[in-house]
Design a protein around this motif. Sequence first.
Motif, PDB file in Angstrom:
ATOM      1  N   LEU A   1     -14.131 -11.288   9.189  1.00 35.35           N
ATOM      2  CA  LEU A   1     -15.525 -11.542   8.836  1.00 35.35           C
ATOM      3  C   LEU A   1     -15.806 -13.039   8.897  1.00 35.35           C
ATOM      4  CD1 LEU A   1     -18.282 -10.586   7.741  1.00 35.35           C
ATOM      5  CD2 LEU A   1     -17.327 -10.793   5.431  1.00 35.35           C
TER       6      LEU A   1
ATOM      7  N   TYR B   1     -18.498 -16.046   1.056  1.00 41.71           N
ATOM      8  CA  TYR B   1     -17.827 -14.844   1.517  1.00 41.71           C
ATOM      9  C   TYR B   1     -17.312 -15.042   2.945  1.00 41.71           C
ATOM     10  CZ  TYR B   1     -22.242 -13.969   3.977  1.00 41.71           C
ATOM     11  OH  TYR B   1     -23.353 -14.093   4.790  1.00 41.71           O
ATOM     12  N   GLY B   2     -16.390 -14.183   3.345  1.00 43.00           N
ATOM     13  CA  GLY B   2     -15.894 -14.200   4.712  1.00 43.00           C
ATOM     14  C   GLY B   2     -14.518 -14.831   4.847  1.00 43.00           C
ATOM     15  N   ASP B   3     -13.856 -14.523   5.972  1.00 40.55           N
ATOM     16  CA  ASP B   3     -12.550 -15.109   6.278  1.00 40.55           C
ATOM     17  C   ASP B   3     -12.698 -16.494   6.892  1.00 40.55           C
ATOM     18  OD1 ASP B   3     -10.962 -12.675   5.619  1.00 40.55           O
ATOM     19  OD2 ASP B   3     -12.131 -11.831   7.280  1.00 40.55           O
TER      20      ASP B   3
ATOM     21  N   LYS C   1     -18.900 -15.968   8.394  1.00 37.00           N
ATOM     22  CA  LYS C   1     -20.231 -16.325   7.889  1.00 37.00           C
ATOM     23  C   LYS C   1     -20.715 -17.572   8.613  1.00 37.00           C
ATOM     24  CE  LYS C   1     -22.591 -17.951   3.659  1.00 37.00           C
ATOM     25  NZ  LYS C   1     -22.426 -18.263   2.224  1.00 37.00           N
TER      26      LYS C   1
ATOM     27  N   GLN D   1     -24.108 -12.069  -0.230  1.00 36.27           N
ATOM     28  CA  GLN D   1     -23.769 -10.738   0.279  1.00 36.27           C
ATOM     29  C   GLN D   1     -24.808  -9.652  -0.021  1.00 36.27           C
ATOM     30  OE1 GLN D   1     -19.303  -9.874   0.041  1.00 36.27           O
ATOM     31  NE2 GLN D   1     -19.473 -11.690  -1.270  1.00 36.27           N
TER      32      GLN D   1
ATOM     33  N   TYR E   1     -16.374  -0.247  13.893  1.00 35.23           N
ATOM     34  CA  TYR E   1     -15.971  -1.364  13.039  1.00 35.23           C
ATOM     35  C   TYR E   1     -14.450  -1.518  12.952  1.00 35.23           C
ATOM     36  CZ  TYR E   1     -20.674  -2.351  11.356  1.00 35.23           C
ATOM     37  OH  TYR E   1     -21.998  -2.725  11.279  1.00 35.23           O
TER      38      TYR E   1
ATOM     39  N   ASP F   1     -24.405  -2.498   4.891  1.00 31.05           N
ATOM     40  CA  ASP F   1     -23.225  -2.754   4.059  1.00 31.05           C
ATOM     41  C   ASP F   1     -21.908  -2.651   4.818  1.00 31.05           C
ATOM     42  OD1 ASP F   1     -24.757  -3.225   1.853  1.00 31.05           O
ATOM     43  OD2 ASP F   1     -24.593  -1.199   1.049  1.00 31.05           O
ATOM     44  N   ARG F   2     -21.915  -2.175   6.030  1.00 28.10           N
ATOM     45  CA  ARG F   2     -20.665  -1.993   6.767  1.00 28.10           C
ATOM     46  C   ARG F   2     -20.064  -3.300   7.255  1.00 28.10           C
ATOM     47  NH1 ARG F   2     -22.239   2.261  11.250  1.00 28.10           N
ATOM     48  NH2 ARG F   2     -24.039   0.845  11.330  1.00 28.10           N
ATOM     49  N   TYR F   3     -20.728  -4.420   6.958  1.00 31.47           N
ATOM     50  CA  TYR F   3     -20.180  -5.717   7.375  1.00 31.47           C
ATOM     51  C   TYR F   3     -18.770  -5.931   6.828  1.00 31.47           C
ATOM     52  CZ  TYR F   3     -21.002  -7.615   2.674  1.00 31.47           C
ATOM     53  OH  TYR F   3     -20.965  -7.851   1.324  1.00 31.47           O
ATOM     54  N   ARG F   4     -18.404  -5.231   5.764  1.00 28.29           N
ATOM     55  CA  ARG F   4     -17.074  -5.373   5.162  1.00 28.29           C
ATOM     56  C   ARG F   4     -16.000  -4.607   5.932  1.00 28.29           C
ATOM     57  NH1 ARG F   4     -20.363  -3.379   0.933  1.00 28.29           N
ATOM     58  NH2 ARG F   4     -21.010  -4.910  -0.640  1.00 28.29           N
ATOM     59  N   ASN F   5     -16.384  -3.773   6.871  1.00 33.20           N
ATOM     60  CA  ASN F   5     -15.462  -2.802   7.460  1.00 33.20           C
ATOM     61  C   ASN F   5     -14.721  -3.290   8.696  1.00 33.20           C
ATOM     62  OD1 ASN F   5     -16.483  -1.201   5.458  1.00 33.20           O
ATOM     63  ND2 ASN F   5     -17.621   0.175   6.808  1.00 33.20           N
TER      64      ASN F   5
END
Length: 311
Positions: free
Chosen positions: A98, A110-112, A100, A84, A71, A90-94
């Motif tokens: 990001l 959520y997301g960039d 969506k 979310q 990641y 849960d590692r989607y934040r790592n």
Amino acid sequence: MKEQILAAIEEHETIIIHRHVRPDPDALGSQGGLAELIQTTFPEKRVFIVGEEEPSLLFLNRMDEVTNEEYEGALVIVCDTANQPRISDDRYRNGKLLIKIDHHPNEDPYGDLLWVDTNSSSVSEMIVDLYVTARERGYKLSDKGAFLLYAGIVGDTGRFMFSNTTQRTFQYAGELLDFGVDTDSLYNDLYKTEKHIARLNGHVLQNFETSENGAGWIKITKETIASFGVTASESSQLVNSFSNVAGLKAWVFFIEEADQIRVRLRSKGPVVNTIAANYNGGGHPRAAGATVYTWEEADRVLADLEEACLS
């Protein structure tokens, strides 16, 4: 937004794709179809799909084993997941960036980068749209990718029977069929019914209830699930079992698990995702899911559904 997503894909060497828990054909189809699109176009990139597997849908694709180190500096894309808490792994934040990609109402932005299209039948249709845009840049889709995306569209449109099916849905489905999708094999695998599930379906048809207002419901208890030897996920497959009953406007499936009661709401007109939002859930106006923790809460969901059928 599509151009920004393509730029992000081209910039990153490691791409990890997530989707929601308890995956359905669109979750797996969009996730796997996007992975195939990227990997076929850029063989040198490292592309992974992650999340828990659904035994009944293993014919679509299998998940990858991904270490935490992968990641670092990775592009993470989440498909078909409105909020979310429902993202599998849960590692989607790592990751480094990001994205969506979703077709549900954007209640949790959520997301960039966010690409949300509530007019699309499915996220699989959105990935086909991304491919159509990107092929001018040399993007390629494999036969397997076409198969996965077609499966996702078929799953979320109910074989093109639901009202979310549009002219573009048929157009993009036609594009995928040009890849030689084996529809016979797909439908056989997607809609086959194991004997124990068929027997539970008989129980549902014998025991569902309806009201004068057009609301329908069935409560499947832990004891019922155990007696038929099914899982909660398998029980959920029967949500449309009595959908064609005359006079039915909307219905709810309650499925009791060890620590929660799954709520599956469906409708022919009344808006149900606003109901789901009040009970730890959400979704589309005519197809939504939620979670409650007591049968008293379940009865409140049913009361809200009754009210929705009156309006």
